[in-house]
Design a protein around this motif. Structure first.
Motif, mmCIF file in Angstrom:
data_model
loop_
_atom_site.group_PDB
_atom_site.id
_atom_site.type_symbol
_atom_site.label_atom_id
_atom_site.label_comp_id
_atom_site.label_asym_id
_atom_site.label_seq_id
_atom_site.Cartn_x
_atom_site.Cartn_y
_atom_site.Cartn_z
ATOM 1 N N ALA A 1 0.814 -1.215 0.000
ATOM 2 C CA ALA A 1 0.000 0.000 0.000
ATOM 3 C C ALA A 1 0.846 1.263 0.000
ATOM 4 O O ALA A 1 1.962 1.291 0.521
ATOM 5 C CB ALA A 1 -0.928 0.010 1.214
ATOM 6 N N ILE A 2 0.279 2.301 -0.574
ATOM 7 C CA ILE A 2 0.851 3.644 -0.521
ATOM 8 C C ILE A 2 -0.008 4.466 0.431
ATOM 9 O O ILE A 2 -1.240 4.440 0.340
ATOM 10 C CB ILE A 2 0.878 4.290 -1.912
ATOM 11 N N GLU A 3 0.628 5.183 1.334
ATOM 12 C CA GLU A 3 -0.076 6.035 2.289
ATOM 13 C C GLU A 3 0.089 7.496 1.905
ATOM 14 O O GLU A 3 1.200 7.955 1.637
ATOM 15 C CB GLU A 3 0.462 5.823 3.704
ATOM 16 N N LEU A 4 -1.026 8.225 1.885
ATOM 17 C CA LEU A 4 -1.010 9.643 1.544
ATOM 18 C C LEU A 4 -1.800 10.430 2.588
ATOM 19 O O LEU A 4 -2.679 9.881 3.260
ATOM 20 C CB LEU A 4 -1.642 9.878 0.171
ATOM 21 N N ASN A 5 -1.481 11.705 2.700
ATOM 22 C CA ASN A 5 -2.228 12.608 3.568
ATOM 23 C C ASN A 5 -2.985 13.613 2.711
ATOM 24 O O ASN A 5 -2.414 14.194 1.781
ATOM 25 C CB ASN A 5 -1.293 13.353 4.519
ATOM 26 N N PHE A 6 -4.260 13.804 3.014
ATOM 27 C CA PHE A 6 -5.072 14.763 2.269
ATOM 28 C C PHE A 6 -5.330 15.953 3.180
ATOM 29 O O PHE A 6 -6.040 15.861 4.168
ATOM 30 C CB PHE A 6 -6.388 14.130 1.825
ATOM 31 N N GLY A 7 -4.724 17.095 2.831
ATOM 32 C CA GLY A 7 -4.789 18.281 3.684
ATOM 33 C C GLY A 7 -6.174 18.880 3.769
ATOM 34 O O GLY A 7 -6.966 18.833 2.829
ATOM 35 N N SER A 8 -6.456 19.468 4.906
ATOM 36 C CA SER A 8 -7.781 20.049 5.136
ATOM 37 C C SER A 8 -7.888 21.436 4.514
ATOM 38 O O SER A 8 -6.890 22.121 4.280
ATOM 39 C CB SER A 8 -8.059 20.144 6.640
ATOM 40 N N LEU A 9 -9.102 21.820 4.232
ATOM 41 C CA LEU A 9 -9.433 23.136 3.715
ATOM 42 C C LEU A 9 -10.561 23.664 4.576
ATOM 43 O O LEU A 9 -11.457 22.901 4.968
ATOM 44 C CB LEU A 9 -9.877 23.020 2.255
ATOM 45 N N VAL A 10 -10.536 24.942 4.904
ATOM 46 C CA VAL A 10 -11.546 25.469 5.835
ATOM 47 C C VAL A 10 -12.950 25.239 5.282
ATOM 48 O O VAL A 10 -13.180 25.284 4.072
ATOM 49 C CB VAL A 10 -11.322 26.960 6.133
ATOM 50 N N GLU A 11 -13.860 25.025 6.189
ATOM 51 C CA GLU A 11 -15.210 24.594 5.821
ATOM 52 C C GLU A 11 -15.925 25.593 4.932
ATOM 53 O O GLU A 11 -16.647 25.213 4.003
ATOM 54 C CB GLU A 11 -16.021 24.325 7.096
ATOM 55 N N TRP A 12 -15.741 26.892 5.201
ATOM 56 C CA TRP A 12 -16.480 27.873 4.412
ATOM 57 C C TRP A 12 -15.962 27.991 2.981
ATOM 58 O O TRP A 12 -16.684 28.422 2.100
ATOM 59 C CB TRP A 12 -16.499 29.236 5.105
ATOM 60 N N THR A 13 -14.721 27.568 2.746
ATOM 61 C CA THR A 13 -14.244 27.518 1.363
ATOM 62 C C THR A 13 -14.907 26.360 0.625
ATOM 63 O O THR A 13 -15.345 26.507 -0.524
ATOM 64 C CB THR A 13 -12.715 27.381 1.319
ATOM 65 N N TYR A 14 -14.992 25.200 1.280
ATOM 66 C CA TYR A 14 -15.750 24.083 0.709
ATOM 67 C C TYR A 14 -17.188 24.504 0.427
ATOM 68 O O TYR A 14 -17.757 24.183 -0.622
ATOM 69 C CB TYR A 14 -15.759 22.897 1.669
ATOM 70 N N ASP A 15 -17.783 25.213 1.391
ATOM 71 C CA ASP A 15 -19.178 25.632 1.247
ATOM 72 C C ASP A 15 -19.369 26.525 0.021
ATOM 73 O O ASP A 15 -20.375 26.406 -0.695
ATOM 74 C CB ASP A 15 -19.645 26.363 2.501
ATOM 75 N N LYS A 16 -18.411 27.418 -0.220
ATOM 76 C CA LYS A 16 -18.517 28.317 -1.369
ATOM 77 C C LYS A 16 -18.409 27.540 -2.672
ATOM 78 O O LYS A 16 -19.164 27.796 -3.625
ATOM 79 C CB LYS A 16 -17.411 29.381 -1.303
ATOM 80 N N ILE A 17 -17.504 26.570 -2.719
ATOM 81 C CA ILE A 17 -17.363 25.734 -3.915
ATOM 82 C C ILE A 17 -18.648 24.944 -4.154
ATOM 83 O O ILE A 17 -19.111 24.809 -5.290
ATOM 84 C CB ILE A 17 -16.160 24.786 -3.772
ATOM 85 N N ASP A 18 -19.233 24.425 -3.084
ATOM 86 C CA ASP A 18 -20.488 23.685 -3.209
ATOM 87 C C ASP A 18 -21.614 24.595 -3.686
ATOM 88 O O ASP A 18 -22.458 24.189 -4.497
ATOM 89 C CB ASP A 18 -20.867 23.060 -1.864
ATOM 90 N N GLU A 19 -21.636 25.802 -3.178
ATOM 91 C CA GLU A 19 -22.665 26.765 -3.589
ATOM 92 C C GLU A 19 -22.599 27.031 -5.089
ATOM 93 O O GLU A 19 -23.624 27.177 -5.763
ATOM 94 C CB GLU A 19 -22.462 28.072 -2.812
ATOM 95 N N LEU A 20 -21.369 27.061 -5.603
ATOM 96 C CA LEU A 20 -21.159 27.346 -7.025
ATOM 97 C C LEU A 20 -21.199 26.088 -7.901
ATOM 98 O O LEU A 20 -21.147 26.194 -9.128
ATOM 99 C CB LEU A 20 -19.805 28.042 -7.212
#
Length: 262
Positions: free
Chosen positions: A188-207
């Motif tokens: 297996a290969i292990e990777l880390n997926f960095g977090s992004l602030v919730e309101w930035t996700y929310d804006k992308i979802d809105e659009l």
């Protein structure tokens, strides 16, 4: 950190992949990872076909249907004939990558799916992308995944840092588990997926935007702070995902520099 066992070294040379994104439950972050991978395939001109298999929360379809050539197909992973649809697409379209965003609770179908795709002998190797939270449920799901699939597939384990930025502390249960030892022994290969602030996700979802679309929007549309965060976050995550190499169909992929988005 990437780890590949000697017996899996030959597998990494395969360039054609079926990449399945899965997790132990809804909300773990598997669709975000699937969306980011699809974004990378498109940015690197990698021939990809995409399937959204989550009818209750079709994020892949919602954010990428209009930007993927041919659109994102919506299918149920456990419906009769889904493997026929995939096999037909692979044989006629011959993509480099077939990406599938799966709903939770489909683990029991993995064994038959893997066997059918192997028997079809279309030249594709399957990669299971297992997205982890910090709870025990993620470890149990990964263990079951290995029980179903064994060494017939390759594994990419993604620690979603939304659930804790400090990897050593937040994912201590996984780190100390026999399951981790077993999946690493399978290459297996292990990777880390960095977090992004919730309101930035929310804006992308809105659009209903792709990540690339969002970071390239005018600041009046996406917001200056969101644009700045994305212009840093995207290349950082690309660097991490590229470590997945051929397991993710990203051999030769490049990272977009921050200035590209500014």
């Amino acid at each position: 950190m990437s780890k590949t066992s000697p017996r899996n070294r030959k597998k990494t040379e395969l360039n054609q992949r079926i990449v399945l994104c899965t997790g132990d439950k809804g909300g773990i972050g598997k669709s975000i990872v699937a969306r980011f991978l699809l974004d990378m395939y498109l940015a690197n001109d990698i021939h990809v076909i995409a399937y959204d298999c989550d009818p209750h929360n079709p994020q892949l379809w919602r954010h990428y249907n209009r930007v993927v050539p041919g659109g994102v197909k919506t299918i149920k992973f456990n419906q009769r004939g889904v493997r026929d649809v995939l096999q037909n697409d692979l044989s006629t379209l011959t993509p480099t990558v077939a990406l599938m965003d799966l709903p939770s609770g489909v683990g029991e179908y993995f064994r038959d799916f893997v066997q059918d795709m192997t028997d079809a002998n279309l030249g594709y190797r399957i990669t299971m992308v297992s997205v982890l939270g910090r709870g025990k449920e993620s470890i149990i799901q990964l263990k079951r995944l290995m029980e179903f699939c064994g060494n017939q597939v390759d594994y990419v384990v993604v620690r979603n840092l939304y659930w804790g930025e400090e990897v050593e502390k937040s994912f201590i249960k996984y780190k100390e588990s026999k399951t981790r030892q077993s999946v690493l022994e399978l290459g297996a290969i292990e990777l880390n997926f960095g977090s992004l602030v919730e309101w930035t996700y929310d804006k992308i979802d809105e659009l209903d935007a792709s990540f690339t679309e969002a970071v390239n929007y005018d600041m009046n549309k996406i917001g200056l702070a969101n644009k700045a965060r994305l212009s840093t976050w995207i290349p950082e995550q690309e660097l991490e995902m590229i470590k997945g190499g051929s397991f993710l169909g990203l051999s030769g992929a490049k990272t977009r520099v921050r200035e590209t988005f500014m």
